[in-house]
Write a protein that holds these residues in place. Sequence first.
Motif, PDB file in Angstrom:
ATOM      1  N   MET A   1     -27.188  -9.433   2.784  1.00  0.00           N
ATOM      2  CA  MET A   1     -26.758  -9.397   1.224  1.00  0.00           C
ATOM      3  C   MET A   1     -25.650 -10.395   1.140  1.00  0.00           C
ATOM      4  N   LYS A   2     -25.589 -11.054   0.206  1.00  0.00           N
ATOM      5  CA  LYS A   2     -24.429 -11.889  -0.260  1.00  0.00           C
ATOM      6  C   LYS A   2     -23.179 -11.108  -0.531  1.00  0.00           C
ATOM      7  N   SER A   3     -22.194 -11.283   0.357  1.00  0.00           N
ATOM      8  CA  SER A   3     -20.894 -10.779  -0.150  1.00  0.00           C
ATOM      9  C   SER A   3     -20.397 -10.753  -1.603  1.00  0.00           C
ATOM     10  N   LYS A   4     -20.065  -9.663  -2.196  1.00  0.00           N
ATOM     11  CA  LYS A   4     -19.661  -9.670  -3.639  1.00  0.00           C
ATOM     12  C   LYS A   4     -18.004  -9.272  -3.507  1.00  0.00           C
ATOM     13  N   ILE A   5     -17.355  -9.581  -4.504  1.00  0.00           N
ATOM     14  CA  ILE A   5     -16.233  -9.280  -5.227  1.00  0.00           C
ATOM     15  C   ILE A   5     -16.186  -8.068  -6.197  1.00  0.00           C
ATOM     16  N   ILE A   6     -15.730  -7.134  -5.559  1.00  0.00           N
ATOM     17  CA  ILE A   6     -16.398  -5.554  -6.426  1.00  0.00           C
ATOM     18  C   ILE A   6     -14.829  -4.859  -6.579  1.00  0.00           C
ATOM     19  N   LEU A   7     -14.660  -4.664  -7.725  1.00  0.00           N
ATOM     20  CA  LEU A   7     -13.381  -3.778  -8.165  1.00  0.00           C
ATOM     21  C   LEU A   7     -14.097  -2.460  -8.543  1.00  0.00           C
ATOM     22  N   VAL A   8     -13.325  -1.203  -7.810  1.00  0.00           N
ATOM     23  CA  VAL A   8     -13.914   0.071  -8.129  1.00  0.00           C
ATOM     24  C   VAL A   8     -12.411   0.741  -8.653  1.00  0.00           C
ATOM     25  N   THR A   9     -12.534   1.417  -9.774  1.00  0.00           N
ATOM     26  CA  THR A   9     -11.365   2.035 -10.268  1.00  0.00           C
ATOM     27  C   THR A   9     -11.426   3.421  -9.847  1.00  0.00           C
ATOM     28  N   GLY A  10     -10.304   4.270  -9.725  1.00  0.00           N
ATOM     29  CA  GLY A  10     -10.277   5.454  -9.325  1.00  0.00           C
ATOM     30  C   GLY A  10     -11.077   5.683  -7.671  1.00  0.00           C
ATOM     31  N   ALA A  11     -10.558   4.900  -7.062  1.00  0.00           N
ATOM     32  CA  ALA A  11     -10.940   4.754  -5.583  1.00  0.00           C
ATOM     33  C   ALA A  11     -10.045   5.133  -4.633  1.00  0.00           C
ATOM     34  N   SER A  12      -8.917   6.308  -5.189  1.00  0.00           N
ATOM     35  CA  SER A  12      -7.959   6.789  -4.198  1.00  0.00           C
ATOM     36  C   SER A  12      -8.703   8.053  -3.713  1.00  0.00           C
ATOM     37  N   ASP A  13      -9.676   8.650  -4.351  1.00  0.00           N
ATOM     38  CA  ASP A  13     -10.021   9.772  -3.916  1.00  0.00           C
ATOM     39  C   ASP A  13     -11.777  10.071  -4.470  1.00  0.00           C
ATOM     40  N   GLY A  14     -12.478  11.028  -4.134  1.00  0.00           N
ATOM     41  CA  GLY A  14     -13.743  11.473  -4.492  1.00  0.00           C
ATOM     42  C   GLY A  14     -14.916  10.521  -4.540  1.00  0.00           C
ATOM     43  N   ILE A  15     -15.674  10.233  -5.575  1.00  0.00           N
ATOM     44  CA  ILE A  15     -16.606   9.325  -5.449  1.00  0.00           C
ATOM     45  C   ILE A  15     -16.431   8.073  -5.676  1.00  0.00           C
ATOM     46  N   GLY A  16     -15.130   7.703  -6.285  1.00  0.00           N
ATOM     47  CA  GLY A  16     -14.581   6.234  -6.208  1.00  0.00           C
ATOM     48  C   GLY A  16     -14.315   5.700  -4.726  1.00  0.00           C
ATOM     49  N   LYS A  17     -13.744   6.582  -4.010  1.00  0.00           N
ATOM     50  CA  LYS A  17     -13.349   6.297  -2.746  1.00  0.00           C
ATOM     51  C   LYS A  17     -14.539   6.220  -1.772  1.00  0.00           C
ATOM     52  N   GLU A  18     -15.564   7.038  -2.141  1.00  0.00           N
ATOM     53  CA  GLU A  18     -16.635   7.015  -1.051  1.00  0.00           C
ATOM     54  C   GLU A  18     -17.368   5.639  -1.614  1.00  0.00           C
ATOM     55  N   THR A  19     -17.470   5.402  -2.852  1.00  0.00           N
ATOM     56  CA  THR A  19     -18.128   4.073  -3.222  1.00  0.00           C
ATOM     57  C   THR A  19     -17.467   2.872  -2.597  1.00  0.00           C
ATOM     58  N   ALA A  20     -16.291   2.963  -2.599  1.00  0.00           N
ATOM     59  CA  ALA A  20     -15.450   1.662  -1.968  1.00  0.00           C
ATOM     60  C   ALA A  20     -15.864   1.733  -0.524  1.00  0.00           C
ATOM     61  N   ARG A  21     -15.620   2.849   0.137  1.00  0.00           N
ATOM     62  CA  ARG A  21     -15.801   2.957   1.737  1.00  0.00           C
ATOM     63  C   ARG A  21     -17.284   2.552   1.932  1.00  0.00           C
ATOM     64  N   THR A  22     -18.381   2.663   1.296  1.00  0.00           N
ATOM     65  CA  THR A  22     -19.641   2.670   1.414  1.00  0.00           C
ATOM     66  C   THR A  22     -19.761   0.868   1.250  1.00  0.00           C
TER      67      THR A  22
END
Length: 288
Positions: A1-22
């Motif tokens: 998969m081509k690497s993308k530049i991805i901004l995740v807001t609210g990534a310090s906790d909960g679903i956003g953090k899990e999204t950023a982690r994955t």
Amino acid sequence: MKSKIILVTGASDGIGKETARTLAAQGHTILLHGRNREKTRAAYEEIKKESGNQNIEMFTADFLSLAEVKRFAEDIRSKYERLDVLINNAGAQFSDVRETTSEGHEKTMTINLFAPFLLTQLLLDLLAKSDSARVLTVSSASHSMGGKPALDDIELKRSYSMAKAYAWSKLYVIWMMRHFVKEAKRRGFHHISFNTVHPGSAATSLGRESTKQLKFRIIYFLWKPMMNSLAAGARSSVQGAVSPGLEGVTGKYFGPKGEEKPAEKYYSAENEQTVWDHCVQVTRPFMV
Ligand SMILES: NC(=O)c1ccc[n+]([C@@H]2O[C@H](COP(=O)([O-])OP(=O)(O)OC[C@H]3O[C@@H](n4cnc5c(N)ncnc54)[C@H](OP(=O)(O)O)[C@@H]3O)[C@@H](O)[C@H]2O)c1
């Protein structure tokens, strides 16, 4: 998969953090946003260490201030030449007493609707530099639970409840994202898709304000055993961000198991326009 530049807001906790982690574990460049510097730094260090991915940068901004959203967008624009994915995940519920921000807007609508509207607007040209960009905004299955929305009182000055404010904010972002499809076409941005996702329900800190009230604490306590894991909660955002099968798909609504139909009872093009116009009016001072 081509690497993308991805901004995740609210990534310090909960679903956003899990999204950023994955997404970090998949090797993408992650712009990790939170509101609190220490908490965001802890999430950043944890994800960086766990994934071994060095292409992670942290940002902080309080989205209860639209001036801060603007400053944050400018920071991103000064550091990156393109953005492939914007995930408007940061969101909140408040108490059963209506509160306004220092800029004079109802708090739930500010973080759940006006902030993602403004951030998306301010990053459109950066997204347009991607060969194929995606914008996702996190809504909620509760978008259908607020009853008839008071479109002449979007910031609930006349009659406020926490449940209505949250449900309507999550209904309006679905309409906002549909309108972005039209707006992008009108402005000649043909390679940006706009979709709304919902996470199902996952045990997170979302109710930290609302559960200070006993009735909401009881509802949360009864509901908690039915909640999904964080990984399941993050699935729709992760899929929406990188799934090759969703390339070019726009104006849709996805849950953890794939495409769903949002509630259409109160939808009309006119109502969509009313919400859009209100967002334009609220964010106008921050658009220049
Ligand atoms: N959990 C669910 O069952 C569920 C269901 C439907 C929809 N959602 C939606 O999913 C999204 C993520 O929620 P969550 O459940 O993961 O909640 P959460 O654990 O409370 O995480 C929310 C994130 O948003 C950030 N945030 C809160 N207020 C902010 C502000 N004023 N400015 C900037 N960032 C702020 C939080 O920062 P801090 O770490 O500093 O608090 C955190 O990073 C939200 O849009 C929510 O409405 C959740």
